[in-house]
Design a protein around this motif. Structure first.
Motif, PDB file in Angstrom:
ATOM      1  N   ASP A  25      15.621  -3.032 -57.934  1.00 48.54           N
ATOM      2  CA  ASP A  25      16.702  -4.007 -58.078  1.00 48.54           C
ATOM      3  C   ASP A  25      16.222  -5.408 -57.718  1.00 48.54           C
ATOM      4  O   ASP A  25      16.582  -6.393 -58.375  1.00 48.54           O
ATOM      5  CB  ASP A  25      17.886  -3.624 -57.199  1.00 48.54           C
ATOM      6  N   THR A  26      15.398  -5.514 -56.683  1.00 49.05           N
ATOM      7  CA  THR A  26      14.850  -6.813 -56.292  1.00 49.05           C
ATOM      8  C   THR A  26      13.984  -7.382 -57.401  1.00 49.05           C
ATOM      9  O   THR A  26      14.100  -8.566 -57.760  1.00 49.05           O
ATOM     10  CB  THR A  26      14.025  -6.687 -54.996  1.00 49.05           C
ATOM     11  N   LEU A  27      13.119  -6.565 -57.978  1.00 49.76           N
ATOM     12  CA  LEU A  27      12.243  -7.044 -59.048  1.00 49.76           C
ATOM     13  C   LEU A  27      13.046  -7.440 -60.286  1.00 49.76           C
ATOM     14  O   LEU A  27      12.744  -8.447 -60.942  1.00 49.76           O
ATOM     15  CB  LEU A  27      11.219  -5.957 -59.405  1.00 49.76           C
ATOM     16  N   LEU A  28      14.082  -6.658 -60.607  1.00 50.38           N
ATOM     17  CA  LEU A  28      14.904  -6.962 -61.776  1.00 50.38           C
ATOM     18  C   LEU A  28      15.648  -8.286 -61.597  1.00 50.38           C
ATOM     19  O   LEU A  28      15.659  -9.137 -62.502  1.00 50.38           O
ATOM     20  CB  LEU A  28      15.902  -5.832 -62.011  1.00 50.38           C
ATOM     21  N   LEU A  29      16.243  -8.495 -60.434  1.00 50.43           N
ATOM     22  CA  LEU A  29      16.988  -9.726 -60.189  1.00 50.43           C
ATOM     23  C   LEU A  29      16.053 -10.921 -60.028  1.00 50.43           C
ATOM     24  O   LEU A  29      16.411 -12.049 -60.397  1.00 50.43           O
ATOM     25  CB  LEU A  29      17.871  -9.569 -58.944  1.00 50.43           C
ATOM     26  N   THR A  30      14.861 -10.692 -59.489  1.00 46.88           N
ATOM     27  CA  THR A  30      13.870 -11.774 -59.409  1.00 46.88           C
ATOM     28  C   THR A  30      13.498 -12.245 -60.806  1.00 46.88           C
ATOM     29  O   THR A  30      13.376 -13.442 -61.063  1.00 46.88           O
ATOM     30  CB  THR A  30      12.617 -11.294 -58.664  1.00 46.88           C
ATOM     31  N   ARG A  31      13.316 -11.283 -61.712  1.00 46.66           N
ATOM     32  CA  ARG A  31      13.015 -11.636 -63.101  1.00 46.66           C
ATOM     33  C   ARG A  31      14.151 -12.458 -63.692  1.00 46.66           C
ATOM     34  O   ARG A  31      13.909 -13.428 -64.429  1.00 46.66           O
ATOM     35  CB  ARG A  31      12.797 -10.360 -63.922  1.00 46.66           C
ATOM     36  N   ARG A  32      15.378 -12.107 -63.368  1.00 46.31           N
ATOM     37  CA  ARG A  32      16.521 -12.871 -63.859  1.00 46.31           C
ATOM     38  C   ARG A  32      16.457 -14.317 -63.380  1.00 46.31           C
ATOM     39  O   ARG A  32      16.658 -15.258 -64.160  1.00 46.31           O
ATOM     40  CB  ARG A  32      17.822 -12.228 -63.389  1.00 46.31           C
ATOM     41  N   HIS A  33      16.175 -14.521 -62.090  1.00 47.31           N
ATOM     42  CA  HIS A  33      16.097 -15.880 -61.549  1.00 47.31           C
ATOM     43  C   HIS A  33      14.982 -16.678 -62.212  1.00 47.31           C
ATOM     44  O   HIS A  33      15.159 -17.864 -62.530  1.00 47.31           O
ATOM     45  CB  HIS A  33      15.865 -15.826 -60.037  1.00 47.31           C
ATOM     46  N   LEU A 113      28.763  -4.532 -59.136  1.00 50.15           N
ATOM     47  CA  LEU A 113      27.851  -3.650 -59.867  1.00 50.15           C
ATOM     48  C   LEU A 113      27.154  -2.694 -58.896  1.00 50.15           C
ATOM     49  O   LEU A 113      27.095  -2.951 -57.694  1.00 50.15           O
ATOM     50  CB  LEU A 113      26.794  -4.492 -60.600  1.00 50.15           C
ATOM     51  N   PRO A 114      26.630  -1.583 -59.409  1.00 53.43           N
ATOM     52  CA  PRO A 114      25.894  -0.644 -58.546  1.00 53.43           C
ATOM     53  C   PRO A 114      24.507  -1.176 -58.206  1.00 53.43           C
ATOM     54  O   PRO A 114      23.486  -0.616 -58.591  1.00 53.43           O
ATOM     55  CB  PRO A 114      25.820   0.622 -59.399  1.00 53.43           C
ATOM     56  N   THR A 115      24.479  -2.309 -57.523  1.00 48.29           N
ATOM     57  CA  THR A 115      23.235  -2.977 -57.179  1.00 48.29           C
ATOM     58  C   THR A 115      23.039  -2.963 -55.672  1.00 48.29           C
ATOM     59  O   THR A 115      23.994  -3.145 -54.916  1.00 48.29           O
ATOM     60  CB  THR A 115      23.260  -4.440 -57.680  1.00 48.29           C
ATOM     61  N   ASN A 116      21.821  -2.770 -55.242  1.00 48.17           N
ATOM     62  CA  ASN A 116      21.503  -2.812 -53.824  1.00 48.17           C
ATOM     63  C   ASN A 116      21.853  -4.189 -53.270  1.00 48.17           C
ATOM     64  O   ASN A 116      21.390  -5.207 -53.776  1.00 48.17           O
ATOM     65  CB  ASN A 116      20.010  -2.516 -53.623  1.00 48.17           C
ATOM     66  N   ARG A 117      22.703  -4.228 -52.231  1.00 50.30           N
ATOM     67  CA  ARG A 117      23.173  -5.499 -51.693  1.00 50.30           C
ATOM     68  C   ARG A 117      22.022  -6.353 -51.166  1.00 50.30           C
ATOM     69  O   ARG A 117      21.986  -7.568 -51.373  1.00 50.30           O
ATOM     70  CB  ARG A 117      24.184  -5.249 -50.568  1.00 50.30           C
ATOM     71  N   ALA A 118      21.099  -5.725 -50.460  1.00 51.74           N
ATOM     72  CA  ALA A 118      19.984  -6.478 -49.895  1.00 51.74           C
ATOM     73  C   ALA A 118      19.108  -7.090 -50.987  1.00 51.74           C
ATOM     74  O   ALA A 118      18.517  -8.153 -50.792  1.00 51.74           O
ATOM     75  CB  ALA A 118      19.140  -5.582 -48.993  1.00 51.74           C
ATOM     76  N   ALA A 119      19.036  -6.454 -52.159  1.00 53.68           N
ATOM     77  CA  ALA A 119      18.212  -6.964 -53.248  1.00 53.68           C
ATOM     78  C   ALA A 119      18.748  -8.275 -53.804  1.00 53.68           C
ATOM     79  O   ALA A 119      17.983  -9.077 -54.348  1.00 53.68           O
ATOM     80  CB  ALA A 119      18.117  -5.922 -54.362  1.00 53.68           C
ATOM     81  N   LEU A 121      19.911 -10.878 -52.172  1.00 54.29           N
ATOM     82  CA  LEU A 121      19.329 -11.988 -51.407  1.00 54.29           C
ATOM     83  C   LEU A 121      17.811 -11.995 -51.500  1.00 54.29           C
ATOM     84  O   LEU A 121      17.191 -13.058 -51.634  1.00 54.29           O
ATOM     85  CB  LEU A 121      19.757 -11.890 -49.942  1.00 54.29           C
ATOM     86  N   ALA A 122      17.204 -10.820 -51.427  1.00 52.94           N
ATOM     87  CA  ALA A 122      15.743 -10.746 -51.459  1.00 52.94           C
ATOM     88  C   ALA A 122      15.184 -11.289 -52.774  1.00 52.94           C
ATOM     89  O   ALA A 122      14.135 -11.950 -52.793  1.00 52.94           O
ATOM     90  CB  ALA A 122      15.282  -9.306 -51.254  1.00 52.94           C
ATOM     91  N   SER A 123      15.869 -11.032 -53.877  1.00 53.26           N
ATOM     92  CA  SER A 123      15.398 -11.521 -55.169  1.00 53.26           C
ATOM     93  C   SER A 123      15.458 -13.043 -55.234  1.00 53.26           C
ATOM     94  O   SER A 123      14.567 -13.679 -55.809  1.00 53.26           O
ATOM     95  CB  SER A 123      16.230 -10.913 -56.296  1.00 53.26           C
ATOM     96  N   ARG A 124      16.486 -13.624 -54.653  1.00 52.20           N
ATOM     97  CA  ARG A 124      16.606 -15.080 -54.620  1.00 52.20           C
ATOM     98  C   ARG A 124      15.429 -15.700 -53.869  1.00 52.20           C
ATOM     99  O   ARG A 124      14.785 -16.634 -54.353  1.00 52.20           O
ATOM    100  CB  ARG A 124      17.937 -15.465 -53.963  1.00 52.20           C
ATOM    101  N   THR A 125      15.118 -15.189 -52.682  1.00 50.93           N
ATOM    102  CA  THR A 125      14.040 -15.769 -51.891  1.00 50.93           C
ATOM    103  C   THR A 125      12.676 -15.486 -52.511  1.00 50.93           C
ATOM    104  O   THR A 125      11.771 -16.330 -52.429  1.00 50.93           O
ATOM    105  CB  THR A 125      14.087 -15.226 -50.455  1.00 50.93           C
ATOM    106  N   LEU A 126      12.509 -14.320 -53.136  1.00 52.11           N
ATOM    107  CA  LEU A 126      11.232 -14.011 -53.779  1.00 52.11           C
ATOM    108  C   LEU A 126      10.988 -14.933 -54.968  1.00 52.11           C
ATOM    109  O   LEU A 126       9.868 -15.432 -55.163  1.00 52.11           O
ATOM    110  CB  LEU A 126      11.215 -12.549 -54.226  1.00 52.11           C
ATOM    111  N   ALA A 127      12.012 -15.179 -55.758  1.00 54.03           N
ATOM    112  CA  ALA A 127      11.868 -16.103 -56.887  1.00 54.03           C
ATOM    113  C   ALA A 127      11.560 -17.511 -56.404  1.00 54.03           C
ATOM    114  O   ALA A 127      10.732 -18.213 -56.994  1.00 54.03           O
ATOM    115  CB  ALA A 127      13.143 -16.094 -57.730  1.00 54.03           C
ATOM    116  N   ASP A 128      12.210 -17.927 -55.317  1.00 52.93           N
ATOM    117  CA  ASP A 128      11.934 -19.249 -54.760  1.00 52.93           C
ATOM    118  C   ASP A 128      10.494 -19.348 -54.267  1.00 52.93           C
ATOM    119  O   ASP A 128       9.852 -20.396 -54.387  1.00 52.93           O
ATOM    120  CB  ASP A 128      12.902 -19.559 -53.623  1.00 52.93           C
ATOM    121  N   MET A 129       9.959 -18.270 -53.692  1.00 51.53           N
ATOM    122  CA  MET A 129       8.579 -18.292 -53.226  1.00 51.53           C
ATOM    123  C   MET A 129       7.607 -18.405 -54.401  1.00 51.53           C
ATOM    124  O   MET A 129       6.595 -19.118 -54.315  1.00 51.53           O
ATOM    125  CB  MET A 129       8.273 -17.033 -52.420  1.00 51.53           C
TER     126      MET A 129
END
Length: 270
Positions: A25-33, A113-119, A121-129
């Motif tokens: 979920d983190t990788l998918l949302l990071t790709r979105r960002h 959505l059935p998305t991991n809640r922690a993902a 926020l984690a995807s936002r910070t990973l994309a920013d990095m």
């Protein structure tokens, strides 16, 4: 006898829980960002203009009047400071991005959505990095064009940039927490400036702290921007570290852990 739930229904109900769903979920949302950034090239251009302006401004306008002991060229002292400033300013965009998604209801849609809640926020910070890594690389290229040089070998230099990137990732979490707290784009923008400007200019980013008044020097020598900038200089220029590397890592990890925990708790509370 009641019908047994289908496998698909069980997966849907359990999705969003645990490390099994956190990583994909983190990788998918990071790709979105990142795709959103790629589709708005003005964000890429504008995020690169500020550090380049600071490099040129301090190199050619103020650089001739600033002398730092131990440096024959001010640009070798300047570029590590600009990199750390870029890491801090890049993190501040997280506050604005989080506040914008909260105000538009995007975050609420992710919650439904059935998305991991922690993902989320984690995807936002990973994309920013990842975006920060691009901007830092651009600063280095511009620095080399205006005279910056590496004096301490490849691996120490890469270690210095890794520390700066770690600090930037920690700042992304810190400003994510700020965005969750302020919850408005205007408030997040102002709060970001109020936090970043004192930390950048009351530090060793642009000049040695020995030139500051005693009360200001005490603050400047203790705060994280100074430690990260000094650590980066020690690893790129070969300066004595004097514990700066250890302090920079400890500060970065401390900010990262505290901000990530507090941001996650606040996000779960809604």
């Amino acid at each position: 006898m009641s019908a047994q739930p289908s496998t698909h229904a069980v997966i849907v109900r359990t999705r969003g829980r645990g490390i099994v769903t956190f990583v994909p979920d983190t990788l998918l949302l990071t790709r979105r960002h990142l795709l959103r950034t790629a589709r708005t090239p003005q964000i890429i251009v504008l995020s690169a203009i500020m550090p380049i302006m600071f490099v040129l401004l301090f190199r050619y306008v103020f650089g001739g009047s600033i002398q730092v002991p131990g440096y024959s060229s001010y640009v070798d002292y300047l570029i590590p400071g600009i990199i750390v400033q870029t890491a801090l300013f890049g993190g501040s965009s997280s506050a604005v991005g989080v506040a914008e998604e909260l105000s538009k209801g995007t975050t609420d849609r992710f919650r439904s959505l059935p998305t991991n809640r922690a993902a989320i926020l984690a995807s936002r910070t990973l994309a920013d990095m990842i975006r920060l890594g691009y901007t830092m690389a651009l600063v280095i290229v511009v620095g080399l064009l205006v005279g910056f040089q590496f004096h301490n070998g490849l691996w120490p230099t890469l270690g210095g940039f890794a520390i700066a990137l770690l600090f930037g990732y920690a700042c992304a979490w810190l400003f994510t927490l700020l965005g969750l707290t302020v919850r408005s784009v205007e408030g997040a923008t102002l709060a970001g400036f109020m936090l970043t400007f004192p930390l950048v200019f009351a530090s060793s980013a642009f000049t040695a702290t020995v030139t500051m008044p005693d009360w200001l020097r005490t603050f400047a020598d203790a705060q994280p921007v100074t430690h990260v900038a000094n650590a980066l200089r020690a690893l790129t220029h070969g300066d004595p570290a004097h514990g700066a590397i250890l302090h920079a890592i400890v500060w970065s990890i401390g900010i990262l852990v505290a901000s990530a925990v507090l941001a996650t708790l606040r996000f779960r509370k809604g």
